[in-house]
Design a protein around this motif. Sequence first.
Motif, short mmCIF file in Angstrom:
data_model
loop_
_atom_site.label_atom_id
_atom_site.label_comp_id
_atom_site.label_asym_id
_atom_site.label_seq_id
_atom_site.Cartn_x
_atom_site.Cartn_y
_atom_site.Cartn_z
N ARG A 79 -5.00 3.72 -6.81
CA ARG A 79 -3.71 4.18 -6.32
C ARG A 79 -2.57 3.56 -7.09
O ARG A 79 -1.55 4.21 -7.34
CB ARG A 79 -3.58 3.89 -4.83
N ALA A 104 9.35 -6.41 1.85
CA ALA A 104 9.13 -5.12 2.50
C ALA A 104 10.31 -4.18 2.22
O ALA A 104 10.12 -2.99 1.92
CB ALA A 104 8.97 -5.31 4.00
N VAL A 131 10.07 -2.91 -1.34
CA VAL A 131 9.07 -1.85 -1.46
C VAL A 131 9.67 -0.53 -0.99
O VAL A 131 9.58 0.51 -1.66
CB VAL A 131 7.82 -2.19 -0.63
N ARG A 132 10.33 -0.59 0.15
CA ARG A 132 10.93 0.60 0.73
C ARG A 132 11.97 1.20 -0.20
O ARG A 132 12.02 2.41 -0.42
CB ARG A 132 11.55 0.19 2.05
N PHE A 160 10.45 2.77 -3.31
CA PHE A 160 9.82 4.03 -2.96
C PHE A 160 10.86 5.12 -2.76
O PHE A 160 10.69 6.24 -3.24
CB PHE A 160 9.02 3.82 -1.67
N ARG A 161 11.92 4.82 -2.08
CA ARG A 161 12.90 5.84 -1.72
C ARG A 161 13.60 6.41 -2.94
O ARG A 161 13.84 7.61 -3.03
CB ARG A 161 13.93 5.26 -0.77
N ARG A 175 11.27 8.67 -4.65
CA ARG A 175 10.94 9.82 -3.83
C ARG A 175 11.91 10.96 -4.07
O ARG A 175 11.53 12.12 -4.18
CB ARG A 175 10.96 9.39 -2.38
N TRP A 201 5.42 10.90 -0.53
CA TRP A 201 4.66 10.10 0.45
C TRP A 201 3.22 10.57 0.54
O TRP A 201 2.96 11.76 0.71
CB TRP A 201 5.34 10.19 1.81
N TYR A 202 2.29 9.65 0.40
CA TYR A 202 0.88 10.00 0.47
C TYR A 202 0.14 8.78 0.98
O TYR A 202 0.06 7.78 0.29
CB TYR A 202 0.38 10.39 -0.92
N SER A 223 4.53 -0.28 -3.63
CA SER A 223 5.06 1.04 -3.29
C SER A 223 4.18 2.14 -3.87
O SER A 223 4.14 3.24 -3.34
CB SER A 223 6.49 1.17 -3.79
N PHE A 239 1.57 4.07 -1.75
CA PHE A 239 1.97 5.12 -0.82
C PHE A 239 2.45 6.35 -1.55
O PHE A 239 3.04 7.23 -0.97
CB PHE A 239 3.06 4.59 0.12
N PRO A 265 9.15 10.29 6.66
CA PRO A 265 8.06 9.37 7.05
C PRO A 265 7.98 8.21 6.07
O PRO A 265 7.03 8.05 5.35
CB PRO A 265 6.82 10.27 6.98
N ALA A 266 9.02 7.43 6.04
CA ALA A 266 9.09 6.34 5.07
C ALA A 266 8.00 5.33 5.35
O ALA A 266 7.50 5.24 6.47
CB ALA A 266 10.45 5.66 5.17
N PRO A 267 7.56 4.60 4.32
CA PRO A 267 6.55 3.56 4.57
C PRO A 267 7.12 2.53 5.53
O PRO A 267 8.13 1.89 5.26
CB PRO A 267 6.32 2.96 3.19
N ALA A 308 8.00 -0.61 7.31
CA ALA A 308 8.07 -1.94 6.73
C ALA A 308 7.04 -2.87 7.36
O ALA A 308 6.49 -3.74 6.71
CB ALA A 308 9.47 -2.50 6.93
N GLU A 367 2.66 -2.58 6.42
CA GLU A 367 2.16 -2.70 5.06
C GLU A 367 1.31 -3.94 4.92
O GLU A 367 1.63 -4.84 4.19
CB GLU A 367 3.32 -2.75 4.08
#
Lengths: 423, 214
Positions: free
Chosen positions: A62, A393, A396-397, A400-401, A404, A416-417, B37, B40, B198-200, B202, B205
């Motif tokens: 992944r 955390a 990471v968010r 990702f955003r 995305r 998102w997967y 990240s 996901f 649908p955000a990961p 926090a 994880e």
Amino acid sequence: MNIIQHVANLLIRSVFHADPASWPWTWLVQAVVIGIAAFLAFAFVAIFAGPVSWIERRIAGRIQSRIGPNRVGPQGVLQWLADGVKCWLKEDLVPAAADRPLFLAAPYLVFTGMFGAFVVLPFGAQVVAADLNVGILYLLAITSLVVVGLLMAGWGSNSKWALFGGVRSAAQLVSYEVPSAFSLLCVVLLAGTLSTQGIVAAQGGWPWDWFIFRNPFMFAAFFLYFTAAIAEGNRTPFDLPEAESEIVAGYNIEYSGMRFLFFLFAEWANIWIMAAISAFAFLGGWQIPGIAPEQIAATKGWEFVGWQALSWTIFLVKATFLVFVVIQIRWTLPRLRVDQLMITCWKYLVPLSMLMVLGVLVLLALVPEGGGADTILRGAMVGLGLAVVLVSALRVRRTFRVDREHYREMEGRDLWYPPYRLP
Amino acid sequence: MVPAVPPPVRPNPVRAYFGNIRRAVSSTFEGMTVTMSWLFRRPSTIQYPDRTEKPVREMLPETYRGLLEVDLSRCTACLLCAKTCPLGCISIETCKHPDGAREFQTFDIDNGLCMFCGLCAEACNFDALAHTREFEASVSSAEQLTVRFVDRPGRLVAKAKDLPPRRPRGSILAALIPGFGRRRRRAAPPEPPASPAPAPAAGAEGPENPEGTA
């Protein structure tokens, strides 16, 4: 009294109706119980090392934007069994020019060095094979046996790549013993004992009772130990002994079949061991929040078993979490060069870990345990730990955003997967 | 004249030392958050071959040089292909009937030897020998790699004067080896419609904590 003597005495009393202290066959029953305990530990290693190899490959997949093994069994969980059977069926090849006895014995030595560490790992409140009073020293000593095995493999293979790998790994393991021993010395200073169970008993169930949050020096010592342990386990970013791009595969290049599997097996189990040592030395081990070890020892029957199982689970969760961290580090950081490896150890880790020992000593003298300053220090360190987790955390968010939105623009699909879904 | 070289700027060693530590910690931290990240994110790959939209061979270009096949109803047994082959992986044998007609004894292509260079297909004047887009050629024994195209005894060699139309490429190979390259296909599970955000989460994880460095 450890659990082995306990079980042996219980057996002698209930089955043979004899007094364990005076009965002449007590040693025999104890030997049988020890054999069973060794078998259980062995089974644990085998059952742990296999699925971890699958988990690592899935995570690696992944992270590299692919799937990873997913065919053998649901989600591919039985991949490790398939690999094991495959390796079992392969020919066990010994090179004609190899030093035959050394070549044949090396994997077992590596495996023994790894497996010997399980003797003192405190899995639960009373679940430890032998609570040696020199536990930490024993751990450091027995894991060094791996060096001998790797050198034997490197020399015995009669291949220049294998020899490079063996010599590299010897240099690396001997160097990184120093910072890891110094970091563990901080723990020993705080606990006042070398026994692994004693170290766990000196901590508590709540995070502010853990050694890592005792003071800033211990906080740093944890990361120093963790780094040194990764290097001792020959894991990326310190996996120079088996650097594929430079020396093909290092010390295990001439091995095939089951002997090769033994090396891999030792490597996977080694991840578990270093995670377990970090967990019991810094993260409170099996301690259950709100329950003192004496209260657990005082219980009887099924209640006793229940508490043991709970403490075992807590220890397992902590260690498994660290295993995940180790795996993720492997797929994050590139490999170091040999000179960088030595610089990291001797110029950074060794002086810093010495500094941590000094700092812990000074704080031991200046800050009495249980006092106001001690409470403030612990509270601050727990706050720091929470902050690190929270900030990471959020990072990471955020990472990702941002991607995305780009992904949705380019692909018209959502990025998102969840990790369990198979495309 | 030697041009004046400015003296090299030596960094303050103490600052460099602690700067290295800071950089090691921060870059490990950054790297760990990025790789976390990626756990996901949607993978770029899909499961081969059963989640592709159509069989992979149908996505290949027409000129793809896959396994060889020969349409014996158009083959004049001129042996050009067998002579052109650098590896000799085509073996053709014929025998003559009393009335002058020729009959195929063997027409074998050893796919274990073939290197898919395409010389034989180029040499063929009647479009009998051609590459297909079939490539999933794994078999359980080395003998099975040799494809025998003479399906029945008494198969006569064609006359160049009246040739039947070429059968569709791949159909001969498919008829000769049933199930060859036809893998089981599974439909992808229906993907839930993408909810707005649908955000990961926090908190969810588990193996996160990118602080494993010093």
